[in-house]
Scaffold this motif. Structure first.
Motif, PDB file in Angstrom:
ATOM      1  N   ASN A  77       0.846  -1.127  -0.176  1.00 32.28           N
ATOM      2  CA  ASN A  77      -0.049  -0.108  -0.084  1.00 32.28           C
ATOM      3  C   ASN A  77       0.996   1.184   0.093  1.00 32.28           C
ATOM      4  O   ASN A  77       0.699   2.260  -0.545  1.00 32.28           O
ATOM      5  CB  ASN A  77      -1.023  -0.119   1.210  1.00 32.28           C
ATOM      6  CG  ASN A  77      -1.946  -0.845   1.162  1.00 32.28           C
ATOM      7  OD1 ASN A  77      -2.302  -1.304  -0.112  1.00 32.28           O
ATOM      8  ND2 ASN A  77      -2.571  -1.492   2.232  1.00 32.28           N
ATOM      9  N   LEU A  78       2.040   1.209   0.765  1.00 28.12           N
ATOM     10  CA  LEU A  78       2.805   2.273   0.726  1.00 28.12           C
ATOM     11  C   LEU A  78       3.395   2.485  -0.729  1.00 28.12           C
ATOM     12  O   LEU A  78       3.761   3.524  -1.141  1.00 28.12           O
ATOM     13  CB  LEU A  78       3.931   2.125   1.853  1.00 28.12           C
ATOM     14  CG  LEU A  78       4.906   3.262   1.915  1.00 28.12           C
ATOM     15  CD1 LEU A  78       4.378   4.482   2.416  1.00 28.12           C
ATOM     16  CD2 LEU A  78       6.109   2.834   2.823  1.00 28.12           C
ATOM     17  N   ASP A  79       3.575   1.588  -1.205  1.00 22.37           N
ATOM     18  CA  ASP A  79       4.412   1.376  -2.582  1.00 22.37           C
ATOM     19  C   ASP A  79       3.391   2.116  -3.609  1.00 22.37           C
ATOM     20  O   ASP A  79       3.934   3.129  -4.264  1.00 22.37           O
ATOM     21  CB  ASP A  79       4.843   0.176  -2.775  1.00 22.37           C
ATOM     22  CG  ASP A  79       5.675   0.162  -4.501  1.00 22.37           C
ATOM     23  OD1 ASP A  79       6.356   1.017  -4.748  1.00 22.37           O
ATOM     24  OD2 ASP A  79       5.545  -0.847  -5.131  1.00 22.37           O
ATOM     25  N   ASP A  80       2.293   1.704  -3.523  1.00 18.82           N
ATOM     26  CA  ASP A  80       1.082   2.358  -4.265  1.00 18.82           C
ATOM     27  C   ASP A  80       0.995   3.951  -4.169  1.00 18.82           C
ATOM     28  O   ASP A  80       0.869   4.649  -5.188  1.00 18.82           O
ATOM     29  CB  ASP A  80      -0.321   1.862  -4.062  1.00 18.82           C
ATOM     30  CG  ASP A  80      -0.390   0.242  -4.549  1.00 18.82           C
ATOM     31  OD1 ASP A  80       0.679  -0.228  -5.441  1.00 18.82           O
ATOM     32  OD2 ASP A  80      -1.198  -0.337  -4.182  1.00 18.82           O
ATOM     33  N   LEU A  81       0.944   4.277  -2.842  1.00 18.01           N
ATOM     34  CA  LEU A  81       1.044   5.645  -2.669  1.00 18.01           C
ATOM     35  C   LEU A  81       2.043   6.553  -2.945  1.00 18.01           C
ATOM     36  O   LEU A  81       1.813   7.485  -3.420  1.00 18.01           O
ATOM     37  CB  LEU A  81       1.041   5.961  -0.894  1.00 18.01           C
ATOM     38  CG  LEU A  81      -0.382   5.980  -0.302  1.00 18.01           C
ATOM     39  CD1 LEU A  81      -0.190   5.936   1.100  1.00 18.01           C
ATOM     40  CD2 LEU A  81      -1.117   7.172  -0.607  1.00 18.01           C
ATOM     41  N   VAL A  82       3.344   5.984  -2.869  1.00 17.64           N
ATOM     42  CA  VAL A  82       4.533   6.603  -3.265  1.00 17.64           C
ATOM     43  C   VAL A  82       4.365   6.540  -4.786  1.00 17.64           C
ATOM     44  O   VAL A  82       4.650   7.517  -5.450  1.00 17.64           O
ATOM     45  CB  VAL A  82       5.883   5.750  -3.114  1.00 17.64           C
ATOM     46  CG1 VAL A  82       7.080   6.170  -3.680  1.00 17.64           C
ATOM     47  CG2 VAL A  82       6.095   5.898  -1.504  1.00 17.64           C
TER      48      VAL A  82
END
Length: 64
Positions: free
Chosen positions: A21-26
């Protein structure tokens, strides 16, 4: 608290989902930012390393 290998796998899966999810946000908020992408990749490595250490500790304790 006693932990088994299944607990470690559950923790690892949860942390990987959070990191996904963090990767998607980044990717959405900071497209093309190599430093942010590198940080996320490093987080995946840390999760994997920590969970491997936990699993090894469990094996050692099980062998007693």
């Amino acid at each position: 608290m006693v932990m088994g290998k299944s607990d470690v796998k559950r923790i690892q899966t949860t942390l990987e989902v959070v990191t996904d999810n963090l990767d998607d946000l980044v990717n959405e908020l900071l497209p093309g930012n190599d430093n942010a992408k590198e940080l996320v990749n490093h987080l995946y490595e840390v999760i994997s390393d920590v969970c491997s250490v936990l699993e090894n500790e469990i094996e050692i304790k099980d062998k007693g």
